[in-house]
Design a protein around this motif. Structure first.
Motif, PDB file in Angstrom:
ATOM      1  N   UNK A  79      -5.744  15.192  -5.607  1.00  0.00           N
ATOM      2  CA  UNK A  79      -4.380  14.884  -6.033  1.00  0.00           C
ATOM      3  C   UNK A  79      -3.651  14.002  -5.039  1.00  0.00           C
ATOM      4  N   UNK A  80      -4.381  13.386  -4.102  1.00  0.00           N
ATOM      5  CA  UNK A  80      -3.807  12.440  -3.137  1.00  0.00           C
ATOM      6  C   UNK A  80      -4.660  11.172  -3.182  1.00  0.00           C
ATOM      7  N   UNK A  81      -4.028  10.013  -3.369  1.00  0.00           N
ATOM      8  CA  UNK A  81      -4.796   8.773  -3.500  1.00  0.00           C
ATOM      9  C   UNK A  81      -4.049   7.631  -2.813  1.00  0.00           C
ATOM     10  N   UNK A  82      -4.768   6.908  -1.973  1.00  0.00           N
ATOM     11  CA  UNK A  82      -4.178   5.707  -1.370  1.00  0.00           C
ATOM     12  C   UNK A  82      -4.375   4.565  -2.369  1.00  0.00           C
ATOM     13  N   UNK A  83      -3.298   3.861  -2.710  1.00  0.00           N
ATOM     14  CA  UNK A  83      -3.409   2.787  -3.707  1.00  0.00           C
ATOM     15  C   UNK A  83      -2.848   1.478  -3.149  1.00  0.00           C
ATOM     16  N   UNK A  89       5.656  18.883 -20.788  1.00  0.00           N
ATOM     17  CA  UNK A  89       6.845  18.865 -19.933  1.00  0.00           C
ATOM     18  C   UNK A  89       7.138  17.474 -19.369  1.00  0.00           C
ATOM     19  N   UNK A  90       6.312  16.500 -19.758  1.00  0.00           N
ATOM     20  CA  UNK A  90       6.493  15.166 -19.174  1.00  0.00           C
ATOM     21  C   UNK A  90       6.149  15.248 -17.702  1.00  0.00           C
ATOM     22  N   UNK A  91       6.892  14.546 -16.889  1.00  0.00           N
ATOM     23  CA  UNK A  91       6.626  14.665 -15.462  1.00  0.00           C
ATOM     24  C   UNK A  91       6.462  13.314 -14.814  1.00  0.00           C
ATOM     25  N   UNK A  92       6.217  13.349 -13.525  1.00  0.00           N
ATOM     26  CA  UNK A  92       6.156  12.118 -12.754  1.00  0.00           C
ATOM     27  C   UNK A  92       5.241  12.338 -11.568  1.00  0.00           C
ATOM     28  N   UNK A  93       4.892  11.245 -10.917  1.00  0.00           N
ATOM     29  CA  UNK A  93       4.095  11.315  -9.700  1.00  0.00           C
ATOM     30  C   UNK A  93       5.002  11.072  -8.499  1.00  0.00           C
ATOM     31  N   UNK A  94       4.543  11.532  -7.361  1.00  0.00           N
ATOM     32  CA  UNK A  94       5.214  11.249  -6.097  1.00  0.00           C
ATOM     33  C   UNK A  94       4.504  10.050  -5.467  1.00  0.00           C
ATOM     34  N   UNK A 127       0.859  -1.205   0.000  1.00  0.00           N
ATOM     35  CA  UNK A 127       0.000   0.000   0.000  1.00  0.00           C
ATOM     36  C   UNK A 127       0.880   1.235   0.000  1.00  0.00           C
ATOM     37  N   UNK A 128       0.377   2.298  -0.623  1.00  0.00           N
ATOM     38  CA  UNK A 128       1.162   3.542  -0.692  1.00  0.00           C
ATOM     39  C   UNK A 128       0.227   4.698  -1.000  1.00  0.00           C
ATOM     40  N   UNK A 129       0.767   5.898  -0.905  1.00  0.00           N
ATOM     41  CA  UNK A 129      -0.001   7.104  -1.222  1.00  0.00           C
ATOM     42  C   UNK A 129       0.627   7.735  -2.462  1.00  0.00           C
ATOM     43  N   UNK A 130      -0.192   7.925  -3.492  1.00  0.00           N
ATOM     44  CA  UNK A 130       0.295   8.560  -4.716  1.00  0.00           C
ATOM     45  C   UNK A 130      -0.215   9.991  -4.746  1.00  0.00           C
ATOM     46  N   UNK A 131       0.679  10.913  -5.139  1.00  0.00           N
ATOM     47  CA  UNK A 131       0.291  12.333  -5.192  1.00  0.00           C
ATOM     48  C   UNK A 131       0.729  12.947  -6.513  1.00  0.00           C
ATOM     49  N   UNK A 132      -0.112  13.810  -7.054  1.00  0.00           N
ATOM     50  CA  UNK A 132       0.338  14.603  -8.198  1.00  0.00           C
ATOM     51  C   UNK A 132       1.304  15.650  -7.651  1.00  0.00           C
ATOM     52  N   UNK A 133       2.366  15.923  -8.404  1.00  0.00           N
ATOM     53  CA  UNK A 133       3.398  16.837  -7.899  1.00  0.00           C
ATOM     54  C   UNK A 133       2.864  18.262  -7.803  1.00  0.00           C
ATOM     55  N   UNK A 164      -1.963  -0.276 -10.952  1.00  0.00           N
ATOM     56  CA  UNK A 164      -2.732   0.383 -12.024  1.00  0.00           C
ATOM     57  C   UNK A 164      -3.717   1.428 -11.492  1.00  0.00           C
ATOM     58  N   UNK A 165      -3.739   1.651 -10.196  1.00  0.00           N
ATOM     59  CA  UNK A 165      -4.728   2.591  -9.651  1.00  0.00           C
ATOM     60  C   UNK A 165      -4.388   4.060  -9.904  1.00  0.00           C
ATOM     61  N   UNK A 166      -3.239   4.325 -10.506  1.00  0.00           N
ATOM     62  CA  UNK A 166      -2.913   5.717 -10.839  1.00  0.00           C
ATOM     63  C   UNK A 166      -2.737   5.880 -12.354  1.00  0.00           C
TER      64      UNK A 166
END
Ligand code: ADP
Length: 378
Positions: free
Chosen positions: A150-154, A172-177, A136-142, A158-160
């Motif tokens: 912009x905060x999601x527990x996954x 600009x491309x980019x990444x999630x935290x 389990x983890x928390x995904x955030x948009x930067x 594939x949940x993000x």
């Protein structure tokens, strides 16, 4: 330096700077996004903060530029600085409130305590992080998240995918935290102010209670925080303010973990919901302190007036009419409550005001604040 402060953004934070500016004889001028916003009383201009000419024209009329929010683009901030405008907080600091990935990177470089985190560009990388962190983890948009958006527990890689897809379309491309899902006992916030010349002042560390990712209540000081906890929170906030070079008010949101550590969650470089209690509860409110700090004036005392202050947000407001329509009953039944309306139209879930009560008995203070807020909201 003169005493004309320009605030970009016309929301409630700019609004609550107005009484402090009046008291000190500071000329406060607001660039609002629209007419009729919370800070309309001080709005001298209405315009788009993403438009360079609009911001430059506004900046020319003030001695220092500061903010109600963190969304002014870096290019515009840097152009202001290049032209000699005083900007507080400056773009080099504000960057870390605008981008959560850069913030995590910088705090890690500074050796400050943060949750385990990684930069992830695709679902495989997210899957690898999940595998290393118990699934389990928390995904955030930067960028661009607020109030839990912009905060999601996954628990699955594939949940993000929708967020990865949106990033792929971004030129600009980019990444999630991605971060470990922190097991915390409670959330705290340490609010500080720092002047360009270096002086720092700290309010007591507070407990913040979130509902649905949004701050609902604040208890000042945080119960059972005297001693080591308060010292650690203060040390962390000072290290952030100095390490990043923040000027003005900085709020450091913290997790108190179940194994007694403090980890930094978020940074806000402006007055913050966790400091609203200070208007009624401290010698110097965070709004007055922010103005003093950005003008590089000596900072005021940050002691609490009462043993306890509890601040409760008012969400929504009456379905018909305005907050003030409820005052008759709310104020009559709760004479100790200090009510702050943001002058906003009612809308379900919208923060339209807050209530603070101070006193000696925490249970009583919390009850009075909650009951008053309950009267005012739908
Ligand atoms: P926002 O910028 O939208 O306010 P935050 O990053 O502050 O988002 O997260 C909102 C809330 O989500 C936090 O107050 C906390 O309750 C929860 N949260 C965020 N990150 C974590 C984490 N790593 N572990 C556990 N809960 C988290």
């Amino acid at each position: 330096m003169g005493m004309t402060v320009g605030v970009i953004g016309g929301g409630q934070l700019a609004r609550m700077m107005i009484p402090a500016a009046v008291a000190l004889g500071i000329d406060l001028r607001v660039l609002a996004e629209q007419p009729g916003m919370s800070a309309a009383l001080a709005a001298v201009a209405v315009g788009d903060y993403r438009d360079l000419d609009t911001v430059l024209a506004f900046a020319e009329t003030v001695d220092v530029v500061t903010f109600d929010h963190e969304h002014v683009p870096q290019e515009i901030l840097r152009e202001l600085v290049r032209r000699g405008v005083q900007v507080h907080p400056g773009p080099d600091a504000l960057l870390y409130a605008q981008d959560k990935l850069l913030m995590r990177e910088r705090l890690t470089e500074l050796g400050l305590p943060v949750p385990d985190w990684a930069r992830v560009e695709n679902s495989e990388q997210l899957g690898a992080f999940l595998a290393e962190h118990g699934g389990r983890a928390v995904v955030k948009t930067a960028r661009g998240g607020y109030d839990g958006k912009g905060v999601r527990v996954v628990s699955h890689e594939h949940e993000a995918d929708d967020w990865f897809a949106a990033l792929a379309e971004d030129a600009n491309g980019g990444a999630l935290l991605v971060e470990e899902l922190v097991e915390f006992r409670r959330e705290l916030a340490q609010v500080v102010a720092r002047r360009p010349s270096g002086e720092i002042a700290l309010w007591p560390v507070v407990e913040t209670v979130q509902r649905g990712g949004v701050c609902a209540e604040v208890i000042a000081p945080a119960p059972s925080s005297a001693g080591r906890l308060a010292d650690v929170a203060a040390d962390i906030a000072v290290a952030v303010a100095e390490g990043i070079g923040v000027t003005g008010v900085l709020a450091v949101e913290l997790f108190e973990t179940t194994d007694d550590r403090l980890l930094i969650n978020e940074l806000a470089m402006r007055p913050h919901n966790s400091g609203h209690w200070s208007i009624d509860g401290s010698t110097t409110s965070q709004f007055e302190q922010h103005l003093r700090a950005v003008l590089d004036l000596p900072l005021g005392g940050t002691g609490a007036r009462d043993a306890w202050s509890v601040m409760v947000n008012v969400f929504g407001g009456p379905a018909e009419g305005v907050l003030g329509d409820r005052y008759g009953q709310a104020l009559a039944e709760h004479p100790l409550a200090k009510v702050h309306s943001y002058g906003k139209a009612s809308r379900p879930g919208r923060k339209v005001g807050h209530v603070t009560v101070g006193g000696d008995d925490l249970d009583e203070v919390a009850y009075q604040a909650r009951a008053t807020a309950a009267f005012l909201q739908e």
